[in-house]
Design a protein around this motif. Sequence first.
Motif, PDB file in Angstrom:
ATOM      1  N   GLY A   8      31.598 -10.679 -45.112  1.00 34.48           N
ATOM      2  CA  GLY A   8      32.642 -10.691 -44.092  1.00 34.48           C
ATOM      3  C   GLY A   8      32.175 -10.140 -42.768  1.00 34.48           C
ATOM      4  N   TYR A   9      31.502  -8.982 -42.792  1.00 35.40           N
ATOM      5  CA  TYR A   9      31.039  -8.377 -41.544  1.00 35.40           C
ATOM      6  C   TYR A   9      29.951  -9.210 -40.882  1.00 35.40           C
ATOM      7  CZ  TYR A   9      33.625  -4.219 -42.922  1.00 35.40           C
ATOM      8  OH  TYR A   9      34.605  -3.350 -43.281  1.00 35.40           O
ATOM      9  N   GLY A  10      29.021  -9.705 -41.675  1.00 35.93           N
ATOM     10  CA  GLY A  10      27.960 -10.536 -41.123  1.00 35.93           C
ATOM     11  C   GLY A  10      28.488 -11.839 -40.564  1.00 35.93           C
ATOM     12  N   GLY A  11      29.435 -12.452 -41.266  1.00 32.34           N
ATOM     13  CA  GLY A  11      30.023 -13.700 -40.788  1.00 32.34           C
ATOM     14  C   GLY A  11      30.832 -13.511 -39.515  1.00 32.34           C
ATOM     15  N   CYS A  12      31.573 -12.414 -39.432  1.00 31.41           N
ATOM     16  CA  CYS A  12      32.363 -12.142 -38.212  1.00 31.41           C
ATOM     17  C   CYS A  12      31.463 -11.860 -37.027  1.00 31.41           C
ATOM     18  CB  CYS A  12      33.304 -10.967 -38.446  1.00 31.41           C
ATOM     19  SG  CYS A  12      34.677 -11.362 -39.536  1.00 31.41           S
ATOM     20  N   ALA A  13      30.417 -11.091 -37.256  1.00 30.57           N
ATOM     21  CA  ALA A  13      29.468 -10.801 -36.173  1.00 30.57           C
ATOM     22  C   ALA A  13      28.771 -12.074 -35.716  1.00 30.57           C
ATOM     23  CB  ALA A  13      28.453  -9.768 -36.635  1.00 30.57           C
ATOM     24  N   ALA A  14      28.397 -12.926 -36.662  1.00 28.99           N
ATOM     25  CA  ALA A  14      27.736 -14.189 -36.319  1.00 28.99           C
ATOM     26  C   ALA A  14      28.680 -15.096 -35.538  1.00 28.99           C
ATOM     27  CB  ALA A  14      27.241 -14.884 -37.584  1.00 28.99           C
ATOM     28  N   ALA A  15      29.959 -15.139 -35.919  1.00 30.42           N
ATOM     29  CA  ALA A  15      30.931 -15.972 -35.210  1.00 30.42           C
ATOM     30  C   ALA A  15      31.142 -15.484 -33.788  1.00 30.42           C
ATOM     31  CB  ALA A  15      32.257 -15.991 -35.967  1.00 30.42           C
ATOM     32  N   ALA A  16      31.261 -14.172 -33.608  1.00 32.14           N
ATOM     33  CA  ALA A  16      31.465 -13.623 -32.267  1.00 32.14           C
ATOM     34  C   ALA A  16      30.245 -13.870 -31.382  1.00 32.14           C
ATOM     35  CB  ALA A  16      31.758 -12.127 -32.366  1.00 32.14           C
ATOM     36  N   LEU A  17      29.063 -13.634 -31.909  1.00 32.22           N
ATOM     37  CA  LEU A  17      27.839 -13.857 -31.147  1.00 32.22           C
ATOM     38  C   LEU A  17      27.657 -15.345 -30.845  1.00 32.22           C
ATOM     39  CD1 LEU A  17      25.315 -12.546 -29.939  1.00 32.22           C
ATOM     40  CD2 LEU A  17      24.186 -12.965 -32.120  1.00 32.22           C
ATOM     41  N   GLY A  18      27.965 -16.190 -31.804  1.00 33.48           N
ATOM     42  CA  GLY A  18      27.838 -17.632 -31.596  1.00 33.48           C
ATOM     43  C   GLY A  18      28.789 -18.151 -30.540  1.00 33.48           C
ATOM     44  N   ALA A  19      30.039 -17.687 -30.562  1.00 32.06           N
ATOM     45  CA  ALA A  19      31.009 -18.132 -29.564  1.00 32.06           C
ATOM     46  C   ALA A  19      30.624 -17.661 -28.168  1.00 32.06           C
ATOM     47  CB  ALA A  19      32.401 -17.614 -29.927  1.00 32.06           C
ATOM     48  N   ALA A  20      30.208 -16.405 -28.047  1.00 32.99           N
ATOM     49  CA  ALA A  20      29.824 -15.869 -26.737  1.00 32.99           C
ATOM     50  C   ALA A  20      28.602 -16.588 -26.182  1.00 32.99           C
ATOM     51  CB  ALA A  20      29.559 -14.370 -26.845  1.00 32.99           C
ATOM     52  N   THR A  21      27.617 -16.829 -27.035  1.00 33.63           N
ATOM     53  CA  THR A  21      26.399 -17.506 -26.582  1.00 33.63           C
ATOM     54  C   THR A  21      26.675 -18.958 -26.213  1.00 33.63           C
ATOM     55  OG1 THR A  21      25.086 -16.069 -27.979  1.00 33.63           O
ATOM     56  CG2 THR A  21      24.027 -18.066 -27.203  1.00 33.63           C
ATOM     57  N   ALA A  22      27.460 -19.650 -27.024  1.00 33.84           N
ATOM     58  CA  ALA A  22      27.785 -21.046 -26.724  1.00 33.84           C
ATOM     59  C   ALA A  22      28.542 -21.157 -25.402  1.00 33.84           C
ATOM     60  CB  ALA A  22      28.612 -21.651 -27.858  1.00 33.84           C
ATOM     61  N   LEU A  23      29.480 -20.274 -25.181  1.00 35.97           N
ATOM     62  CA  LEU A  23      30.235 -20.286 -23.929  1.00 35.97           C
ATOM     63  C   LEU A  23      29.329 -19.998 -22.748  1.00 35.97           C
ATOM     64  CD1 LEU A  23      32.992 -20.559 -22.589  1.00 35.97           C
ATOM     65  CD2 LEU A  23      33.319 -18.116 -22.940  1.00 35.97           C
ATOM     66  N   TYR A  24      28.423 -19.042 -22.892  1.00 36.02           N
ATOM     67  CA  TYR A  24      27.513 -18.700 -21.793  1.00 36.02           C
ATOM     68  C   TYR A  24      26.552 -19.855 -21.495  1.00 36.02           C
ATOM     69  CZ  TYR A  24      23.769 -16.619 -19.155  1.00 36.02           C
ATOM     70  OH  TYR A  24      22.823 -16.369 -18.201  1.00 36.02           O
ATOM     71  N   VAL A  25      25.931 -20.417 -22.521  1.00 31.27           N
ATOM     72  CA  VAL A  25      24.960 -21.502 -22.303  1.00 31.27           C
ATOM     73  C   VAL A  25      25.647 -22.718 -21.698  1.00 31.27           C
ATOM     74  CG1 VAL A  25      23.421 -23.134 -23.479  1.00 31.27           C
ATOM     75  CG2 VAL A  25      23.362 -20.716 -24.069  1.00 31.27           C
ATOM     76  N   TRP A  26      26.800 -23.068 -22.215  1.00 25.76           N
ATOM     77  CA  TRP A  26      27.533 -24.227 -21.685  1.00 25.76           C
ATOM     78  C   TRP A  26      28.014 -23.962 -20.256  1.00 25.76           C
ATOM     79  CZ3 TRP A  26      32.722 -24.866 -20.265  1.00 25.76           C
ATOM     80  CH2 TRP A  26      33.111 -26.180 -20.014  1.00 25.76           C
ATOM     81  N   GLY A  27      28.566 -22.787 -20.013  1.00 29.61           N
ATOM     82  CA  GLY A  27      29.118 -22.483 -18.693  1.00 29.61           C
ATOM     83  C   GLY A  27      28.084 -22.326 -17.605  1.00 29.61           C
ATOM     84  N   SER A  28      26.883 -21.899 -17.957  1.00 27.22           N
ATOM     85  CA  SER A  28      25.858 -21.687 -16.945  1.00 27.22           C
ATOM     86  C   SER A  28      24.968 -22.906 -16.735  1.00 27.22           C
ATOM     87  CB  SER A  28      24.995 -20.482 -17.317  1.00 27.22           C
ATOM     88  OG  SER A  28      24.284 -20.738 -18.497  1.00 27.22           O
ATOM     89  N   SER A  29      25.230 -23.981 -17.450  1.00 28.69           N
ATOM     90  CA  SER A  29      24.380 -25.166 -17.322  1.00 28.69           C
ATOM     91  C   SER A  29      24.676 -25.898 -16.013  1.00 28.69           C
ATOM     92  CB  SER A  29      24.592 -26.114 -18.500  1.00 28.69           C
ATOM     93  OG  SER A  29      25.860 -26.717 -18.418  1.00 28.69           O
ATOM     94  N   GLY A  30      23.671 -26.583 -15.520  1.00 30.50           N
ATOM     95  CA  GLY A  30      23.826 -27.350 -14.296  1.00 30.50           C
ATOM     96  C   GLY A  30      24.834 -28.477 -14.446  1.00 30.50           C
ATOM     97  N   ARG A  31      24.853 -29.085 -15.614  1.00 25.56           N
ATOM     98  CA  ARG A  31      25.788 -30.186 -15.867  1.00 25.56           C
ATOM     99  C   ARG A  31      27.236 -29.707 -15.772  1.00 25.56           C
ATOM    100  NH1 ARG A  31      28.457 -32.285 -20.218  1.00 25.56           N
ATOM    101  NH2 ARG A  31      28.524 -34.532 -20.350  1.00 25.56           N
ATOM    102  N   THR A  32      27.524 -28.568 -16.400  1.00 29.72           N
ATOM    103  CA  THR A  32      28.886 -28.036 -16.365  1.00 29.72           C
ATOM    104  C   THR A  32      29.254 -27.591 -14.962  1.00 29.72           C
ATOM    105  OG1 THR A  32      28.653 -27.318 -18.649  1.00 29.72           O
ATOM    106  CG2 THR A  32      30.412 -26.311 -17.381  1.00 29.72           C
ATOM    107  N   GLN A  33      28.308 -26.986 -14.266  1.00 32.70           N
ATOM    108  CA  GLN A  33      28.585 -26.548 -12.906  1.00 32.70           C
ATOM    109  C   GLN A  33      28.919 -27.736 -12.002  1.00 32.70           C
ATOM    110  OE1 GLN A  33      28.900 -23.394 -11.833  1.00 32.70           O
ATOM    111  NE2 GLN A  33      28.638 -22.840 -13.979  1.00 32.70           N
ATOM    112  N   ARG A  34      28.219 -28.846 -12.179  1.00 32.18           N
ATOM    113  CA  ARG A  34      28.534 -30.048 -11.389  1.00 32.18           C
ATOM    114  C   ARG A  34      29.927 -30.561 -11.720  1.00 32.18           C
ATOM    115  NH1 ARG A  34      23.290 -31.017 -12.569  1.00 32.18           N
ATOM    116  NH2 ARG A  34      23.781 -32.418 -14.273  1.00 32.18           N
ATOM    117  N   HIS A  35      30.289 -30.542 -13.001  1.00 34.05           N
ATOM    118  CA  HIS A  35      31.617 -31.017 -13.395  1.00 34.05           C
ATOM    119  C   HIS A  35      32.722 -30.116 -12.860  1.00 34.05           C
ATOM    120  CE1 HIS A  35      30.721 -34.444 -15.866  1.00 34.05           C
ATOM    121  NE2 HIS A  35      29.837 -33.756 -16.568  1.00 34.05           N
ATOM    122  N   LEU A  36      32.440 -28.839 -12.725  1.00 34.87           N
ATOM    123  CA  LEU A  36      33.468 -27.911 -12.252  1.00 34.87           C
ATOM    124  C   LEU A  36      33.482 -27.781 -10.735  1.00 34.87           C
ATOM    125  CD1 LEU A  36      33.224 -25.128 -14.960  1.00 34.87           C
ATOM    126  CD2 LEU A  36      34.830 -27.023 -14.812  1.00 34.87           C
TER     127      LEU A  36
END
Length: 128
Positions: A8-36
């Motif tokens: 449970g603890y490992g899965g929750c930590a992995a989910a939180a880290l995965g969501a934060a990293t995915a949001l950061y990588v997607w949001g900081s990409s040039g493609r997303t910046q052009r769309h926004l």
Amino acid sequence: MEQRDAAGYGGCAAAALGAATALYVWGSSGRTQRHLGAGFEGHGRDLSVLWTELPLVLLAGILIPPLTWLLTLRLLGRRGPLRYRALVAAVCTAGVFAAATWGLHTWANPHNPDHIRLSGALVSDLDE
């Protein structure tokens, strides 16, 4: 009970880290910046990515790491002490997490064929 807590603890930590990293990588990409609207005078602004791409990126970031963690623990069963199983699960999760992050980065930042180097020369230099 001990395995359930570790899973449970490992899965929750992995989910939180995965969501934060995915949001950061997607949001900081040039493609997303052009769309926004980061293009010249807002040229190419397309806010539909907020309800099409963003939920899918977050869902993948939330689901892929903890599913890898839980699948690894499930496949290992009761073989060996919990700390070794957790270590193997952490290594497997980190590998899948790194591959998924690289894939998201590659998708969100496509290469510009005009800037690919061929033997030290730009493709645009070869056209001249």
